[in-house]
Structure formats: C-alpha cells, structure tokens
Design a protein around this motif. Structure first.
Motif, short mmCIF file in Angstrom:
data_model
loop_
_atom_site.label_atom_id
_atom_site.label_comp_id
_atom_site.label_asym_id
_atom_site.label_seq_id
_atom_site.Cartn_x
_atom_site.Cartn_y
_atom_site.Cartn_z
N GLU A 196 30.65 19.60 2.72
CA GLU A 196 31.66 19.31 2.21
C GLU A 196 31.51 19.26 0.39
OE1 GLU A 196 35.39 17.32 4.20
OE2 GLU A 196 33.54 15.85 4.26
N LYS A 197 30.15 18.90 0.10
CA LYS A 197 30.02 18.96 -1.11
C LYS A 197 29.95 20.21 -1.93
CE LYS A 197 26.88 14.99 -0.67
NZ LYS A 197 25.39 14.57 -0.68
N GLY A 198 30.08 21.49 -1.02
CA GLY A 198 30.09 22.74 -1.56
C GLY A 198 29.24 23.14 -2.52
N ASP A 199 29.63 23.61 -3.55
CA ASP A 199 29.08 24.23 -4.74
C ASP A 199 29.03 23.21 -6.09
OD1 ASP A 199 28.47 26.54 -3.63
OD2 ASP A 199 30.26 27.61 -4.27
N GLY A 200 29.45 21.91 -5.76
CA GLY A 200 29.23 20.96 -6.75
C GLY A 200 27.96 20.46 -7.14
N PRO A 201 28.00 19.82 -8.07
CA PRO A 201 26.44 19.27 -8.65
C PRO A 201 25.60 18.81 -7.51
CG PRO A 201 28.10 17.61 -9.32
CD PRO A 201 29.03 18.95 -8.81
N ASP A 202 26.29 18.23 -6.46
CA ASP A 202 25.59 17.65 -5.33
C ASP A 202 25.26 18.51 -4.00
OD1 ASP A 202 25.25 15.28 -6.71
OD2 ASP A 202 27.20 14.23 -5.81
N GLY A 203 25.87 19.86 -4.25
CA GLY A 203 25.83 20.70 -3.21
C GLY A 203 24.31 21.40 -2.90
N ARG A 204 23.86 21.49 -1.80
CA ARG A 204 22.72 21.81 -1.58
C ARG A 204 22.72 23.14 -0.65
NH1 ARG A 204 18.95 17.51 1.08
NH2 ARG A 204 20.93 16.74 2.17
N ASP A 205 21.62 24.02 -0.78
CA ASP A 205 21.57 25.04 0.01
C ASP A 205 20.43 24.72 1.16
OD1 ASP A 205 18.77 25.22 -0.83
OD2 ASP A 205 19.45 27.01 -2.41
N GLU A 206 19.90 23.89 1.27
CA GLU A 206 19.29 23.43 2.52
C GLU A 206 19.59 22.14 2.90
OE1 GLU A 206 15.08 25.87 2.28
OE2 GLU A 206 15.09 23.73 2.35
N ILE A 207 20.12 22.09 4.36
CA ILE A 207 20.48 20.63 4.73
C ILE A 207 19.55 20.07 5.68
CG2 ILE A 207 22.47 19.47 5.85
CD1 ILE A 207 24.43 21.37 4.80
N THR A 208 18.74 18.82 5.44
CA THR A 208 18.16 18.36 6.34
C THR A 208 18.47 16.80 6.27
OG1 THR A 208 16.30 17.81 4.59
CG2 THR A 208 16.17 20.05 5.82
N VAL A 209 17.76 15.98 7.34
CA VAL A 209 18.04 14.59 7.68
C VAL A 209 16.86 13.88 6.91
CG1 VAL A 209 19.86 14.78 9.32
CG2 VAL A 209 17.25 14.46 9.60
N LYS A 210 16.95 12.48 6.64
CA LYS A 210 15.84 11.73 6.21
C LYS A 210 14.81 11.69 6.92
CE LYS A 210 18.02 7.50 7.30
NZ LYS A 210 18.73 6.14 6.95
N GLU A 211 14.94 11.71 8.32
CA GLU A 211 13.93 11.61 9.30
C GLU A 211 12.92 12.55 9.47
OE1 GLU A 211 17.37 9.29 10.70
OE2 GLU A 211 17.12 11.16 9.76
N THR A 212 13.16 13.66 8.68
CA THR A 212 12.10 14.79 8.70
C THR A 212 11.71 15.27 6.92
OG1 THR A 212 13.79 16.53 8.76
CG2 THR A 212 12.92 15.87 10.48
N ARG A 213 11.72 14.11 6.32
CA ARG A 213 11.78 14.16 4.78
C ARG A 213 10.52 14.77 4.66
NH1 ARG A 213 14.10 9.49 1.75
NH2 ARG A 213 16.23 10.35 2.78
N GLU A 214 9.57 14.10 4.94
CA GLU A 214 7.81 14.54 4.75
C GLU A 214 7.65 16.08 4.99
OE1 GLU A 214 3.44 12.98 5.85
OE2 GLU A 214 5.22 11.89 6.77
N TRP A 215 8.43 16.38 6.09
CA TRP A 215 8.10 17.88 6.43
C TRP A 215 8.76 18.52 5.56
CZ3 TRP A 215 9.58 18.69 12.29
CH2 TRP A 215 8.64 17.89 13.17
N VAL A 216 10.07 18.21 4.81
CA VAL A 216 10.83 18.94 4.06
C VAL A 216 10.22 18.92 2.56
CG1 VAL A 216 13.02 19.06 2.92
CG2 VAL A 216 12.93 18.70 5.25
N GLU A 217 9.59 17.95 2.23
CA GLU A 217 8.93 17.70 0.85
C GLU A 217 7.74 18.65 0.72
OE1 GLU A 217 8.23 13.67 0.46
OE2 GLU A 217 10.28 13.24 -0.48
#
Length: 275
Positions: free
Chosen positions: A231-252
């Motif tokens: 829903e954040k779409g193309d606004g300043p908070d919009g992201r092109d990858e969506i992940t959850v905090k439980e896998t934050r280490e992997w994503v970083e």
C-alpha cells in the motif's frame, strides 16, 4: 502514492498467501483476477465477494504451451489489467541420500511452476503492460527467503526460488535502464516470505509425519504486513523488496550483494554494454 493498481491478476489464489493477498486487495477496492487450478475455490471467492469485485480464471499455469493463448484471453477480457502477482508455487522434499525416493517428474513440475512459468508469464504479459504507458503498472513476484539461504530438505524448491530472485534483479535493471523509456512505468516488486503457515507445508506427508506440517509465521500476520508494504506504493516509504524482520539478517547480507550487482550493472553500461 498508495497502491496505484486497480486490476490485479494473482496466480495461486486458491489458498495461502495468494488467497490472503487477494482478500486484502478486494477489501481495498482492487478488482482481482483470481487464478488457480481449483475451480470450486475460485467460485467460492466470487460467491463471497461478488463478480463486480473478483473474477475466477481456472487455469494451470504450469501448462507452458497453453500460456500464450491464455494470456491473450486475459488481456482481451481484462484490458485494464495493470498488475500481475506471480505467486503460485510448489515445494517438495528432495533427499539425495535416498535417490530411489526422488520423483524427477514431480521435481520437473516444481521447476516449471516456480520458475519457468513466471519467466513465460512475465514475457507474455510485458507487451500489454508496456502498452499502458505512462499509467503505472507492476510485476509482483513472490519468491522466498529460501532463495537467499537454502534449506537442504527442499533443495530444488530453494534452487527455483534463487533463480527467480536472480531473474527479478535483472528484470528490474533492464526495465529501468537507459534504453527503457518505454518500460519505466513498470515497477518490479519482489516479496520474500519466511516460512508461513499455509497448505504448502500441510500437504507434504513427510513434514506432517515429523510434526512440522503447521509451522511458520501466521498467515494473517504475514498478509497484513505485506499488504501494508504494498500500500505504500511509490511513495517515499515504498520498497521494491518486501521482507519481514524475522529474516532481517539474511536480507542485510543480500543487500550487500545487491549493491555489488548494481555497481556491476553501472560498470557494464559505462563500458558501452546495452541491456
């Protein structure tokens, strides 16, 4: 800018993440084209919400030879289609320590469903999405956090998701590059779920026998979070990858690799390579 897409096709919409996202989009006024093999479940979705809010399109997206005519049918029937969510997926156990148990035909279907079908669908839907310029359109691909760190039990599944993750990076780079004025209105979004409590695990006999058929993040919790990000779409908070905090280490760790990739892409372009 909130979620700007008004007519969205979702594959794998008969259960799990696909159905949960369909429900949230419908509730937010998005017209959903629900795709899946189980016609009765699609019909139930239409009965629940009404044909003015959702359309049922029973289809097996692993039938690659039928895809061109089916995509033509979809874009002709729903000319306002401005987003596709490629969510359908299979997961099967693959034990190399027990090669006699490996069903290569089943794993070929897993490869087709998880990777080859999205490749074909992206290719076939792109001319339609391009034709809508400058209207915002999107390709949303559901991969998996197992594309980043594989789980040996389901080696082929992880490999297909890793291939999809790589494909998405290249797709995004091409559609936003200097030769891409006609495709820059197409946003590429990847959703990388953790383990989520869905049928994906419940239908695997070996997991059920181990008491592992119902593990992972609660489906509603994941769907609420993911829809909130979309829903954040193309606004300043919009992201092109969506992940959850439980896998934050992997994503970083993966973001460091993505930085290298993007630098590599810039270097190739500066060297005169076109793509």
């Amino acid at each position: 800018m909130p979620f700007p897409y008004k007519t969205v096709l979702i594959t794998g919409a008969t259960s799990g993440i696909g159905q949960a996202l369909a429900e949230r989009m419908i509730a937010s006024g998005v017209f959903v084209i629900a795709v899946g093999r189980r016609k009765e479940r699609l019909d139930d979705l239409v009965k629940k919400h009404g044909s003015d809010k959702v359309a049922a399109e029973p289809f097996d997206i692993s039938d690659l030879s039928a895809l061109p005519n089916w995509v033509k049918h979809i874009t002709t029937t729903y000319p306002k289609l401005d987003s596709i969510v490629l969510n359908a997926g299979l997961q099967k156990t693959l034990l190399f320590t027990k090669p006699e148990t490996i069903d290569l035909a089943a794993h070929s279907t897993e490869l087709t469903t998880n990777y080859l079908s999205p490749l074909h669908l992206i290719t076939l839907f792109l001319p339609h999405l391009i034709s809508l310029s400058p209207q915002p359109t999107s390709i949303i691909v559901v991969s998996s956090c197992l594309s980043l760190i594989p789980l040996p039990r389901c080696a082929n599944y992880c490999a297909t998701k890793a291939a999809t993750h790589s494909l998405v990076w290249s797709l995004r780079a091409q559609l936003t590059g200097p030769e891409a004025e006609h495709t820059k209105h197409i946003k590429v979004i990847e959703i990388l779920p953790p383990a989520v409590k869905t049928e994906l695990h419940k239908i695997q006999k070996d997991l059920v026998e181990q008491g592992q058929g119902d593990f992972g993040m609660e489906l509603d919790e994941f769907a609420d979070f993911t829809w909130g990000e979309l829903e954040k779409g193309d606004g300043p908070d919009g992201r092109d990858e969506i992940t959850v905090k439980e896998t934050r280490e992997w994503v970083e760790m993966d973001h460091k690799r993505r930085g290298v990739f993007e630098g590599y892409v810039r270097g190739c372009r500066e060297g005169g390579m076109k793509f």
